[in-house]
Design a protein around this motif. Structure first.
Motif, short mmCIF file in Angstrom:
data_model
loop_
_atom_site.label_atom_id
_atom_site.label_comp_id
_atom_site.label_asym_id
_atom_site.label_seq_id
_atom_site.Cartn_x
_atom_site.Cartn_y
_atom_site.Cartn_z
N LYS A 3 0.83 -1.22 0.00
CA LYS A 3 0.00 0.00 0.00
C LYS A 3 0.85 1.27 0.00
O LYS A 3 0.39 2.35 0.37
CB LYS A 3 -1.01 0.03 1.16
N GLU A 35 -20.78 2.77 6.43
CA GLU A 35 -20.97 2.43 7.85
C GLU A 35 -22.44 2.57 8.23
O GLU A 35 -23.01 1.74 8.93
CB GLU A 35 -20.10 3.34 8.72
N ARG A 59 -5.56 9.29 10.53
CA ARG A 59 -6.42 8.24 11.09
C ARG A 59 -7.73 8.06 10.32
O ARG A 59 -8.18 6.95 10.09
CB ARG A 59 -6.71 8.54 12.56
N GLU A 103 -7.20 6.17 7.04
CA GLU A 103 -6.97 4.73 7.25
C GLU A 103 -8.29 4.03 7.59
O GLU A 103 -8.60 2.96 7.08
CB GLU A 103 -5.97 4.50 8.39
N LEU A 104 -9.07 4.68 8.46
CA LEU A 104 -10.34 4.09 8.90
C LEU A 104 -11.31 3.95 7.71
O LEU A 104 -11.96 2.92 7.55
CB LEU A 104 -10.95 4.96 10.00
N GLY A 115 -10.51 3.63 4.64
CA GLY A 115 -10.00 2.52 3.81
C GLY A 115 -10.45 1.18 4.37
O GLY A 115 -10.84 0.27 3.63
N GLN A 116 -10.39 1.05 5.69
CA GLN A 116 -10.79 -0.22 6.32
C GLN A 116 -12.28 -0.49 6.12
O GLN A 116 -12.69 -1.60 5.79
CB GLN A 116 -10.49 -0.18 7.82
N ILE A 117 -13.10 0.54 6.35
CA ILE A 117 -14.56 0.34 6.22
C ILE A 117 -14.91 0.00 4.78
O ILE A 117 -15.62 -0.98 4.51
CB ILE A 117 -15.32 1.60 6.70
N ASN A 118 -14.39 0.79 3.84
CA ASN A 118 -14.71 0.53 2.43
C ASN A 118 -14.19 -0.83 2.00
O ASN A 118 -14.84 -1.55 1.24
CB ASN A 118 -14.13 1.65 1.55
N GLY A 119 -13.00 -1.18 2.52
CA GLY A 119 -12.39 -2.46 2.13
C GLY A 119 -13.14 -3.65 2.68
O GLY A 119 -12.98 -4.78 2.18
N SER A 120 -13.95 -3.44 3.73
CA SER A 120 -14.67 -4.58 4.33
C SER A 120 -16.03 -4.82 3.66
O SER A 120 -16.72 -5.78 3.99
CB SER A 120 -14.87 -4.33 5.82
#
Ligand code: NAD
Length: 440
Positions: free
Chosen positions: A106, A236, A295, A298-299, A301-306
């Motif tokens: 990344k 979310e 932050r 990154e967050l 990216g995590q939500i969209n990636g899940s």
């Protein structure tokens, strides 16, 4: 202004300057076509011999650029294309439009920018203007391009000129095209900014100069990070609405009636394309170099990636309701391009979904009117026909892209169950069919 700057300004004004575009993809090809339309005789260089051959035969491989925008100019010799960087010797301006992907870690992969810059530096001559258009972290133009280009002894701002101007093209959007999307420009020196603004002023309706290349680089990352973070917020909210048995689409549509202070974003199966899933990480990488942690980025990216995982969960629930397991079920994924009405598969979450469903043992196929075939997991997949018979064979249909032209009414009627991640069925809601739809 130096003599070189004045000469270039005059050549741009008279359209005798020859602009070049390096990298003829989604960004570079529309620019090449616009430069030809503005009365220049542009030069296009790409390392992909297949693309060059297509253009020489008058064929376009980008949906938004009709062959007619290219073929006559190529035929009459007004557009020159090739794989040979020596073509740049005749160029007065050079736009770099090469890819800027992420490495597996990344981290930014600026190798394409570096490769193109080295080729340009080897041939740089006084009076040339170089503009980077590829999306990248703030500092790239100053820290990477400038030293390479200045290494031959030419002085920036006097003998050669360097600027950054982000591209904002939105493939598949007929309303906003290269011409009517304002262009932000930041030069290394005021003369660099002025010349780059003058060049773009010939092809776009509005040019927005900013003080430095770093500002221009940051502008693009702000725009795309804004999208990523807002999409994460509605994703979310979609997960929450799912648990609270609320229709997130109804909530967003009603909120969007507020005439100020709200801009609707819509949930989906995850981020795709060469921009939104990638660009924010260019910024967070650069931030880390300064000891700062982004932050929120990154967050997001995590939500969209899940989201693909959440789609899989919805598939499990939808099949469970029919007393079926994912293993052995026939599932059709409707839409594999990363967004509506384009053929771009880059980073498309639908590909993750196809792979995850296969891992779970489902018998998966896909339909996409814009993508007739694709390669995934070392094998070729072909788009199946979307007809009543195909639909009736499926245990479930997963809608990932809301392409126009797809007969959703047919899908609604014939499919046993539907997971609709794009609310594609909102126009064709029919009483009695609601029960078989799982909406994101
Ligand atoms: N696609 C979009 O919607 C979009 C929108 C705005 C900005 N951008 C940015 O624009 C840049 C280009 O994106 P794209 O979508 O046009 O990519 P693309 O892959 O469609 O096109 C890039 C082209 O560059 C060529 N290339 C690669 N290395 C080269 C080299 N060293 N010399 C010459 N040509 C080379 C490739 O063969 C390809 O044809 C990226 O930084 C991207 O983030 C893209």
């Amino acid at each position: 202004m130096s003599g070189w700057a004045e000469t270039l300004a005059e050549r741009i004004e008279k359209r005798t300057a020859r602009p070049a575009v390096v990298g003829l993809g989604y960004v570079g090809l529309p620019l090449l076509a616009e430069l030809a339309r503005a009365g220049f005789r542009p030069i296009g260089v790409d390392v992909d011999a297949g693309k060059v051959a297509a253009l020489r035969e008058g064929r376009s491989y980008i949906l938004d650029v009709p062959a007619e925008a290219i073929a006559p100019a190529v035929g009459e010799g007004r557009i020159t294309v090739g794989t040979d960087f020596d073509l740049l010797r005749d160029a007065d301006t050079i736009d770099i439009c090469v890819p800027t992907p992420l490495r597996k870690t990344k981290d930014p992969d600026v190798s394409y920018i570096l490769a193109a810059t080295e080729e340009i530096a080897r041939r740089l001559r006084p009076g040339q203007l170089v503009i980077l258009e590829s999306t990248t972290y703030p500092g790239t133009t100053d820290e990477l391009l400038l030293p390479k280009l200045a290494a031959g002894g030419l002085t920036v701002g006097e003998e050669f000129f360097l600027a950054f101007s982000p591209e904002r093209v939105d493939p598949g959007n007929p309303r906003f095209v290269t011409r009517n999307i304002p262009k932000v420009v930041g030069g290394v020196t005021p003369a660099c900014t002025r010349l780059a603004c003058q060049l773009y002023g010939t092809t776009v309706e509005r040019v927005v100069p900013v003080s430095t290349t770093r500002v221009a680089e940051m502008v693009k990352l702000l725009e795309n990070t804004f999208r990523s973070v807002n999409i994460a917020l509605v994703n979310e909210l979609a997960l929450l609405c799912d648990r609270m048995d609320l229709n997130v689409w109804e909530v967003i549509e009603a909120a969007a009636t507020k005439p100020f202070g709200f801009m609707p974003f819509f949930p989906g199966p995850g981020l795709g394309g060469h921009c939104i899933p990638i660009d924010p990480f260019y910024l967070s990488w650069k931030a880390r170099q300064t000891g700062f942690e982004t932050r929120l980025i990154e967050l997001a990216g995590q939500i969209n990636g899940s989201m693909p995982e959440h789609v899989l969960d919805m598939v499990r629930r939808a099949l469970n309701r029919q007393s079926k397991a994912v293993r052995g079920s026939r599932i059709l994924v409707l839409g594999v391009a990363y967004k509506a009405d384009i053929d771009d598969l880059r980073e498309s979450p639908a590909l993750d979904i196809l792979g995850m469903l296969e891992d779970e043992g489902a018998r998966v196929c896909y339909h996409d009117p814009f993508v007739s075939g694709l390669e995934l997991r070392d094998r070729k997949w072909a788009s199946v026909r979307l007809d009543a018979a195909t639909l009736r064979e499926q245990d479930l249909v997963v809608i990932t892209t809301g392409h126009s032209g797809v007969d959703y009414r047919l899908v609604m009627r014939e499919a046993a169950a539907i997971v609709d991640t794009r609310n594609a069925l909102k126009e064709v809601r029919e009483p009695g069919h609601e029960a078989k739809i799982f909406r994101l």
